[in-house]
Design a protein around this motif. Structure first.
Motif: not given
Length: 125
Positions: A18-21, A24-30, A107-108, A122-125
């Protein structure tokens, strides 16, 4: 996004990202399913010159221990092609993020639900 990649041992991995803007940055969750549940990593990234560059790591009780870096090539309508490395691994590894259809769960079911993001922030990439 769905993710497909290769570990330093040569074994493949897959899961969701999941990638969330956020500004000016992006939060990433694997989220990578394992036999014991999920292996989760978190990161913070910036977009510069067609690359999304992310510092990532494992969650700890006091935050995220950053232990890897990944650079994704960003092209409209194309999968994100990433190259990543860690200080302990000898080499550079690949992963590909492919956009999932709208409405796909990020997510699972084993992953704890997170607070609903404020759409104004927040917005998604």
């Amino acid at each position: 996004y769905s993710v497909q990649g290769t570990n330093p041992s040569g074994t493949p991995y897959s899961g969701t990202v999941e990638i969330t803007a956020k500004g000016a940055t992006f939060l990433v969750h694997w989220i990578l399913p394992t036999a014991d549940g999920n292996d989760e990593s978190y990161g913070i990234g910036i977009l510069s010159h067609g690359l999304l560059v992310v510092a990532a790591g494992q969650p700890t009780p006091v935050g995220v221990l950053l232990s890897s870096v990944v650079a994704y090539t960003v092209k409209p309508g194309a999968p994100l092609e990433g190259t990543w490395a860690t200080p302990s691994a000898r080499g550079v590894y690949k992963e590909v993020l492919t956009k999932l259809p709208a409405g796909h769960p990020p997510a699972s079911p084993q992953t704890k639900p997170r607070a609903t993001p404020d759409p104004k922030k927040e917005r998604r990439l």
